[in-house]
Scaffold this motif. Structure first.
Motif, PDB file in Angstrom:
ATOM      1  N   ALA A   9       0.832  -1.205   0.000  1.00 18.80           N
ATOM      2  CA  ALA A   9       0.000   0.000   0.000  1.00 18.80           C
ATOM      3  C   ALA A   9       0.868   1.258   0.000  1.00 18.80           C
ATOM      4  O   ALA A   9       0.587   2.228  -0.720  1.00 18.80           O
ATOM      5  N   ARG A  10       1.933   1.244   0.788  1.00 18.97           N
ATOM      6  CA  ARG A  10       2.857   2.378   0.837  1.00 18.97           C
ATOM      7  C   ARG A  10       3.536   2.578  -0.520  1.00 18.97           C
ATOM      8  O   ARG A  10       3.648   3.702  -1.015  1.00 18.97           O
ATOM      9  N   PHE A  11       3.970   1.474  -1.137  1.00 17.93           N
ATOM     10  CA  PHE A  11       4.609   1.537  -2.453  1.00 17.93           C
ATOM     11  C   PHE A  11       3.668   2.191  -3.466  1.00 17.93           C
ATOM     12  O   PHE A  11       4.058   3.085  -4.222  1.00 17.93           O
ATOM     13  N   ALA A  12       2.409   1.753  -3.469  1.00 18.56           N
ATOM     14  CA  ALA A  12       1.421   2.315  -4.405  1.00 18.56           C
ATOM     15  C   ALA A  12       1.147   3.786  -4.092  1.00 18.56           C
ATOM     16  O   ALA A  12       1.071   4.617  -5.000  1.00 18.56           O
ATOM     17  N   ALA A  13       1.014   4.114  -2.810  1.00 21.70           N
ATOM     18  CA  ALA A  13       0.702   5.498  -2.416  1.00 21.70           C
ATOM     19  C   ALA A  13       1.834   6.442  -2.808  1.00 21.70           C
ATOM     20  O   ALA A  13       1.575   7.564  -3.277  1.00 21.70           O
ATOM     21  N   GLU A  14       3.071   6.000  -2.657  1.00 16.57           N
ATOM     22  CA  GLU A  14       4.223   6.841  -3.000  1.00 16.57           C
ATOM     23  C   GLU A  14       4.281   7.150  -4.489  1.00 16.57           C
ATOM     24  O   GLU A  14       4.928   8.115  -4.898  1.00 16.57           O
ATOM     25  N   ARG A  15       3.632   6.355  -5.278  1.00 13.14           N
ATOM     26  CA  ARG A  15       3.624   6.549  -6.729  1.00 13.14           C
ATOM     27  C   ARG A  15       2.272   7.060  -7.231  1.00 13.14           C
ATOM     28  O   ARG A  15       2.027   7.116  -8.419  1.00 13.14           O
ATOM     29  N   ASP A  16       1.385   7.380  -6.290  1.00  9.75           N
ATOM     30  CA  ASP A  16       0.039   7.861  -6.591  1.00  9.75           C
ATOM     31  C   ASP A  16      -0.746   6.848  -7.433  1.00  9.75           C
ATOM     32  O   ASP A  16      -1.515   7.208  -8.317  1.00  9.75           O
ATOM     33  N   TRP A  17      -0.547   5.571  -7.151  1.00  5.21           N
ATOM     34  CA  TRP A  17      -1.259   4.512  -7.867  1.00  5.21           C
ATOM     35  C   TRP A  17      -2.555   4.124  -7.177  1.00  5.21           C
ATOM     36  O   TRP A  17      -3.339   3.351  -7.719  1.00  5.21           O
TER      37      TRP A  17
END
Length: 109
Positions: A9-17
């Motif tokens: 979730a953090r990975f996706a959030a950091e990329r605005d996914w």
């Protein structure tokens, strides 16, 4: 499991996914990744498929696709609020009732 879900979730959030991680999109992505796993085995004989993990190149492909399937499944569960391990445990219990062991006197014998 929760730690991996939070990391994804953090990975996706950091990329605005996050905007793309709707239940529909994640279910579709999961299906695509599962199909990519199937593709590795598609035209192999049973004997060849049993040896896929013995070859480093094909083993690496299998591992990558398994990781992709698991990642999308965990992301999907996170978004819809399903505890994947609890869901699996409940499903196993239902299957044990639906499909009893042979010789237990149930109707599936």
């Amino acid at each position: 499991m929760t730690g991996l879900q939070q990391r994804l979730a953090r990975f996706a959030a950091e990329r605005d996914w996050g905007q793309y991680h709707t239940p529909k999109n994640l279910a579709a992505a999961l299906s695509v990744e599962a199909a990519e796993l199937v593709e590795i085995f598609q035209w192999l004989t049973p004997e060849q498929s049993a040896r896929v993990m013995a070859e480093s190149a094909s083993a690496a492909r299998v591992e990558d696709e398994v990781a992709d399937v698991l990642a999308y499944l965990l992301q999907f569960c996170h978004v819809v609020g399903v505890d994947p391990l609890a869901a699996l445990e409940a499903k196993i219990e239902r299957n044990e009732t639906r499909f009893p062991r042979p010789g237990t006197g149930h109707s599936m014998e």
